[in-house]
Motif scaffolding. Structure first.
Motif, PDB file in Angstrom:
ATOM      1  N   LYS A 357       0.878  -1.282   0.109  1.00  0.00           N
ATOM      2  CA  LYS A 357       0.139   0.363  -0.018  1.00  0.00           C
ATOM      3  C   LYS A 357       0.959   1.290   0.060  1.00  0.00           C
ATOM      4  O   LYS A 357       0.650   2.086  -0.689  1.00  0.00           O
ATOM      5  CB  LYS A 357      -0.753   0.034   1.064  1.00  0.00           C
ATOM      6  N   GLU A 375      -4.903   4.477   3.659  1.00  0.00           N
ATOM      7  CA  GLU A 375      -6.002   3.473   3.205  1.00  0.00           C
ATOM      8  C   GLU A 375      -6.759   4.137   2.135  1.00  0.00           C
ATOM      9  O   GLU A 375      -6.977   3.806   0.985  1.00  0.00           O
ATOM     10  CB  GLU A 375      -6.969   2.911   4.179  1.00  0.00           C
ATOM     11  N   GLY A 376      -6.980   5.327   2.508  1.00  0.00           N
ATOM     12  CA  GLY A 376      -7.653   6.206   1.382  1.00  0.00           C
ATOM     13  C   GLY A 376      -6.871   6.606   0.220  1.00  0.00           C
ATOM     14  O   GLY A 376      -7.274   6.882  -0.694  1.00  0.00           O
ATOM     15  N   SER A 377      -5.537   6.842   0.146  1.00  0.00           N
ATOM     16  CA  SER A 377      -4.648   6.902  -0.660  1.00  0.00           C
ATOM     17  C   SER A 377      -4.532   6.032  -1.903  1.00  0.00           C
ATOM     18  O   SER A 377      -4.030   6.095  -3.088  1.00  0.00           O
ATOM     19  CB  SER A 377      -3.071   7.354  -0.476  1.00  0.00           C
ATOM     20  N   LYS A 379      -7.336   3.974  -2.513  1.00  0.00           N
ATOM     21  CA  LYS A 379      -8.554   3.733  -2.973  1.00  0.00           C
ATOM     22  C   LYS A 379      -8.883   3.915  -4.469  1.00  0.00           C
ATOM     23  O   LYS A 379      -8.304   4.839  -4.932  1.00  0.00           O
ATOM     24  CB  LYS A 379      -9.754   4.517  -2.404  1.00  0.00           C
ATOM     25  N   GLY A 380      -9.263   2.901  -5.051  1.00  0.00           N
ATOM     26  CA  GLY A 380      -9.635   3.276  -6.634  1.00  0.00           C
ATOM     27  C   GLY A 380      -8.360   2.324  -7.493  1.00  0.00           C
ATOM     28  O   GLY A 380      -8.379   2.426  -8.562  1.00  0.00           O
TER      29      GLY A 380
END
Length: 450
Positions: A357, A375-377, A379-380
């Motif tokens: 990640k 985690e948000g970085s 996403k996608g």
């Protein structure tokens, strides 16, 4: 976590090699000389035609490589032509790994401060870094910088290239099969594997307080030096330091990132020398190929990133040494092979997941996120399809079971864990991704054992 980190750090000048630029460089060199060097690669840069040959060869294959520059004239040409147009980044395996660990939550990272630290320090985003010695220059470098070149100037020109780039060379069209990079390194300090006295002293005084050590830079060593000496003496100095640390703090895990060596003999020699001292060694698939003499697994299967072949190669390497663990990181998956009692599947998969990640976030944005935003970085971004295919192929060999998005099993008495990477289809840069995944994985592995 408190971590010792050696040995190499430099400045990377990252430049995107386009069709137009490689074509312009080809026009600058003698065609007959270039043809000869494409057939018999020089492996180092002493002229502009050497540089062009290296670029063409690695772009043709879509693989990564590094050649050292032994010409002040070529260095001056590259600096004049590319430095101002490049993205200037922190470079060197140790420098990148120290920064990653500090940025992602290590309490204290002690790094061997060599080279132009005044220029390097502003490039580091992490805090809690101790620079152990910042005034060292090389006393007997592989080549002597001229008066016009600072003795601390250590610049690696990183030429990124993209999949699908087309250009013509000697009447043949080349289509780059995969994104990667070719590095031309001007490095009179790290080629000596320079260790500052301050780093030596700090290690001896504080090693009992440290949670781990991560070491790299052996791949910068040269097979021979102008004074007639070889790499062994320089390697043994560093190896002795690691042995001293282990003697004073036997429970401190030491991880080494192998890197790509000038010759297979050097790679085998240094891997074998370290294997009975350190706890784990990490590498990519090209570096695993260098160890063919030890494992005997066909190179073409490893270069294809065949998970079964890589598992077999790792087990053969670990079983013939005292090494506890090998980690192989590829574009599509990361794998660890370890001895019983040295780790657990849960610890391996969770630490590798953190590592991939961090690498994916860095590839997508060119910078590390804050840990709380990791985690948000990503996403996608999705898991590698090829990595998932390789995971499924490995199931029968290791009698594995799915575990937290990965697979864990056993092969010839060793535990095997594999996890697909997270892919960014258009990475801002490929340089440093291996060091990012390795160091963040190691940091999380230490945290999970505390």
């Amino acid at each position: 976590m408190k971590v010792l980190c050696g040995y190499n750090v430099n400045i990377d000048a990252v430049y995107q090699m386009t069709k137009e630029e490689i074509s312009a460089l080809i026009l600058m060199v003698d065609k007959g000389g270039l043809r000869e060097k494409l057939c018999d690669a020089p492996g180092e840069v002493r002229s502009l035609s050497d540089l062009v040959a290296g670029l063409v060869l690695y772009m043709q294959k879509g693989t990564g490589g590094e050649w050292f520059i032994y010409s002040d004239d070529v260095f001056s040409f590259l600096k004049d032509r590319y430095y101002e147009k490049s993205e200037i980044r922190l470079g060197g395996n140790m420098g990148i790994m120290a920064n990653v660990m500090s940025h992602m939550g290590a309490d204290e990272v002690v790094m061997n401060a060599v080279g132009d630290i005044a220029g390097i320090r502003p490039l580091m985003s992490g805090g809690n870094i101790i620079f152990a010695g910042d005034s060292v220059t090389s006393s007997s470098s592989a080549f002597k910088p001229t008066s016009s070149t600072s003795s601390k100037e250590v610049i690696h020109f990183v030429f990124d290239f993209s999949r699908g780039t087309k250009f013509n060379v000697l009447g043949t069209e080349v289509i780059v099969p995969r994104e990667n990079r070719f590095i031309a390194s001007y490095d009179p300090i790290n080629t000596e594997l320079t260790i500052t006295p301050e780093f030596e002293e700090y290690g001896l005084e504080h090693v009992t307080e440290m949670d781990g050590a991560i070491i790299s830079g052996f791949n910068q060593l040269q097979s021979s030096y102008p004074d007639g000496s070889g790499y062994i003496e320089r390697f043994e100095k560093a190896h002795s330091q690691i042995k001293e640390w282990k003697a004073l703090n036997p429970d401190m895990p030491v991880h080494v990132e192998l890197g790509h060596f000038m010759s297979m003999d050097m790679g085998v020699s240094i891997f074998s020398g370290l294997s009975d001292t350190v706890d784990s060694i990490g590498m990519n698939e090209d570096e695993l190929v260098m160890l063919t003499e030890l494992h005997g697994v066909p190179s073409e299967m490893i270069r294809k990133m065949d998970a079964c072949a890589i598992t077999d190669a790792c087990v053969r390497c670990v079983s013939s040494t005292g090494l506890k663990k090998m980690v192989v990181h590829t574009r599509d998956f990361i794998m660890s092979v370890f001895r019983e009692g040295s780790s657990t599947p849960n610890r391996e998969i969770r630490s590798m997941d953190f590592g991939v990640k961090c690498a994916a976030a860095f590839a997508a944005s060119g910078k590390l996120p804050e840990r709380s935003q990791l985690e948000g970085s990503v996403k996608g971004l999705g898991r590698s399809k090829e990595g998932t295919i390789q995971l499924n192929r490995l199931k029968d060999l290791v009698h594995g079971e799915g575990f937290e998005g990965g697979l864990c099993g056993e092969y010839r008495g060793f535990s095997v864990c594999i996890l697909p990477t997270i892919i960014c289809d258009s990475p801002l840069s490929t340089v440093g991704l291996g060091d990012t995944v390795s160091s963040s994985t190691f940091l999380r592995w230490l945290e999970l054992g505390s």
